[in-house]
Design a protein around this motif. Structure first.
Motif, PDB file in Angstrom:
ATOM      1  N   SER A 236       0.833  -1.209   0.000  1.00 34.99           N
ATOM      2  CA  SER A 236       0.000   0.000   0.000  1.00 34.99           C
ATOM      3  C   SER A 236       0.865   1.255   0.000  1.00 34.99           C
ATOM      4  CB  SER A 236      -0.923  -0.009   1.224  1.00 34.99           C
ATOM      5  OG  SER A 236      -1.776  -1.132   1.216  1.00 34.99           O
TER       6      SER A 236
ATOM      7  N   LEU B 145       2.695   2.068  -3.440  1.00 39.80           N
ATOM      8  CA  LEU B 145       1.897   2.792  -4.423  1.00 39.80           C
ATOM      9  C   LEU B 145       1.884   4.286  -4.133  1.00 39.80           C
ATOM     10  CD1 LEU B 145      -1.177   0.413  -4.874  1.00 39.80           C
ATOM     11  CD2 LEU B 145       0.696   0.816  -6.476  1.00 39.80           C
TER      12      LEU B 145
ATOM     13  N   VAL C   7      -1.504   8.005  -4.958  1.00 38.09           N
ATOM     14  CA  VAL C   7      -1.580   6.761  -5.722  1.00 38.09           C
ATOM     15  C   VAL C   7      -1.932   7.049  -7.173  1.00 38.09           C
ATOM     16  CG1 VAL C   7      -2.858   4.608  -5.976  1.00 38.09           C
ATOM     17  CG2 VAL C   7      -2.106   5.338  -3.715  1.00 38.09           C
ATOM     18  N   VAL C   8      -2.831   8.009  -7.406  1.00 40.34           N
ATOM     19  CA  VAL C   8      -3.184   8.380  -8.780  1.00 40.34           C
ATOM     20  C   VAL C   8      -1.950   8.893  -9.517  1.00 40.34           C
ATOM     21  CG1 VAL C   8      -4.518  10.000 -10.168  1.00 40.34           C
ATOM     22  CG2 VAL C   8      -5.598   8.827  -8.242  1.00 40.34           C
TER      23      VAL C   8
ATOM     24  N   SER D 286       1.107   8.170  -8.809  1.00 39.48           N
ATOM     25  CA  SER D 286       2.007   7.034  -8.981  1.00 39.48           C
ATOM     26  C   SER D 286       1.609   6.192 -10.182  1.00 39.48           C
ATOM     27  CB  SER D 286       2.004   6.174  -7.710  1.00 39.48           C
ATOM     28  OG  SER D 286       2.338   6.951  -6.575  1.00 39.48           O
ATOM     29  N   PHE D 287       0.301   5.912 -10.301  1.00 35.84           N
ATOM     30  CA  PHE D 287      -0.151   5.136 -11.448  1.00 35.84           C
ATOM     31  C   PHE D 287       0.111   5.894 -12.746  1.00 35.84           C
ATOM     32  CE2 PHE D 287      -2.822   2.320  -8.733  1.00 35.84           C
ATOM     33  CZ  PHE D 287      -2.401   1.120  -9.289  1.00 35.84           C
ATOM     34  N   ALA D 288      -0.036   7.207 -12.723  1.00 33.65           N
ATOM     35  CA  ALA D 288       0.236   7.984 -13.933  1.00 33.65           C
ATOM     36  C   ALA D 288       1.700   7.874 -14.337  1.00 33.65           C
ATOM     37  CB  ALA D 288      -0.144   9.452 -13.701  1.00 33.65           C
TER      38      ALA D 288
ATOM     39  N   VAL E 154       3.731   5.335 -13.594  1.00 32.15           N
ATOM     40  CA  VAL E 154       3.961   3.968 -14.082  1.00 32.15           C
ATOM     41  C   VAL E 154       3.427   3.788 -15.496  1.00 32.15           C
ATOM     42  CG1 VAL E 154       3.398   1.545 -13.694  1.00 32.15           C
ATOM     43  CG2 VAL E 154       4.002   3.006 -11.760  1.00 32.15           C
ATOM     44  N   ILE E 155       2.216   4.293 -15.752  1.00 33.07           N
ATOM     45  CA  ILE E 155       1.636   4.158 -17.082  1.00 33.07           C
ATOM     46  C   ILE E 155       2.466   4.922 -18.105  1.00 33.07           C
ATOM     47  CG2 ILE E 155      -0.380   4.751 -18.487  1.00 33.07           C
ATOM     48  CD1 ILE E 155      -2.106   4.193 -16.042  1.00 33.07           C
TER      49      ILE E 155
ATOM     50  N   PHE F 135       0.710  -4.845 -19.177  1.00 32.83           N
ATOM     51  CA  PHE F 135      -0.124  -3.962 -18.360  1.00 32.83           C
ATOM     52  C   PHE F 135      -1.557  -4.486 -18.292  1.00 32.83           C
ATOM     53  CE2 PHE F 135      -2.774  -0.137 -17.884  1.00 32.83           C
ATOM     54  CZ  PHE F 135      -2.256   0.357 -16.694  1.00 32.83           C
TER      55      PHE F 135
ATOM     56  N   PHE G 268      -3.979  -6.479 -15.030  1.00 31.50           N
ATOM     57  CA  PHE G 268      -5.349  -6.187 -14.589  1.00 31.50           C
ATOM     58  C   PHE G 268      -6.242  -7.421 -14.719  1.00 31.50           C
ATOM     59  CE2 PHE G 268      -4.221  -1.682 -14.978  1.00 31.50           C
ATOM     60  CZ  PHE G 268      -4.864  -1.175 -13.872  1.00 31.50           C
TER      61      PHE G 268
END
Length: 268
Positions: free
Chosen positions: A52, A55, A187-188, A190-192, A194-195, A207, A211
């Motif tokens: 957790s 992220l 986290v948002v 972080s995901f941005a 990574v993407i 990717f 999911f």
């Protein structure tokens, strides 16, 4: 319990050193929390908290001279409070880790200001060609960085369990909600990040596959990790056999792969 505390202090020291050395990644929450969980005999809670927090910390980065929040102190102390005798929930560990990261950021900024004269001495030793003195100064600097995390951790370890549980129960719901929102926003981000790093033709299939596998509730976190490692090994070591062969002009498959990688890095 004494052995567990000694192990946690060693982990905290290594995390503090890795916060600036950044070689073995002991300061990353997924590693530090897991090690603390193993030290106290509750590895699953340590892994859950580390995942957790990882992220969240993916969105923390140093930009220029700006110092990001420090995950080392936050990961070690939060993992102790979650996996240790206090047995706080993982959500509470995430909430507690955020202010601890800001405290760690203040400590590392203060220490970096204090060791400026030490760096000046290292420059003097380099000009004189004294390699032994340079080595001693580097070891001193690394030790100070380790103590930066170990000493606050030792102080926080002596807080009674009842105090921690009572303090968590008395945190207003609005404050808890605000920390959850802050963690969610990180986290948002972080995901941005990574993407953005995965936005290549070769990595998009992995990717989407991740999911798809995450929807299977029968797969544990360890199983997903093993699948990810296996796919990474396949991607890195299984090479196509129909690539261009080496000719007299010196053009090889490796050079073409490097050129393609350079173009992808330029696109990022």
């Amino acid at each position: 319990m004494t052995a567990s505390i000694v192990a946690i202090l060693i982990i905290a020291f290594l995390a503090g050193v890795e916060g600036v050395v950044d070689e073995w990644e002991f300061h990353q929450p997924i590693i530090a929390c897991t090690l603390v969980g193993l030290a106290v005999g509750h590895p699953l809670s340590g892994i859950a908290l580390g995942a957790s927090l990882q992220l969240v910390t993916l969105g923390w980065m140093n930009i220029g001279a700006a110092v990001a929040p420090d995950p080392a102190l936050a990961a070690v102390v939060a993992a102790w409070w979650v996996s240790g005798p206090a047995q706080l929930p993982v959500a509470a560990g995430v909430i507690i880790a955020l202010p601890l990261a800001w405290v760690g950021m203040g400590l590392t900024r203060l220490l970096r200001h204090l060791i400026v004269p030490v760096v000046a001495r290292a420059d003097t030793a380099a000009a004189a060609g004294d390699l032994a003195r340079i080595t001693r100064i580097h070891l001193l600097s690394a030790t100070l960085q380790g103590l930066r995390v170990m000493l606050p951790t030792a102080i926080l370890l002596v807080i009674p369990t009842d105090w921690l549980q009572a303090a968590y129960r008395h945190i207003p719901a609005t404050i808890q909600g605000s920390f959850h929102v802050a963690a969610g926003m990180l986290v948002v981000v972080s995901f941005a990040i990574v993407i953005n790093m995965m936005a290549t033709r070769q990595l998009w299939p992995f990717f989407f596959l991740g999911f798809a596998l995450a929807t299977d509730q029968h797969l544990s976190l360890i199983a997903l990790g093993m699948i990810g490692i296996t796919l990474a090994i396949i991607y890195l070591y299984v090479r196509p056999t129909n690539g261009p062969k080496q000719g007299g002009g010196g053009s090889t498959a490796d050079s073409s792969t490097e050129d393609e990688l350079d173009r992808e890095l330029d696109d990022l």
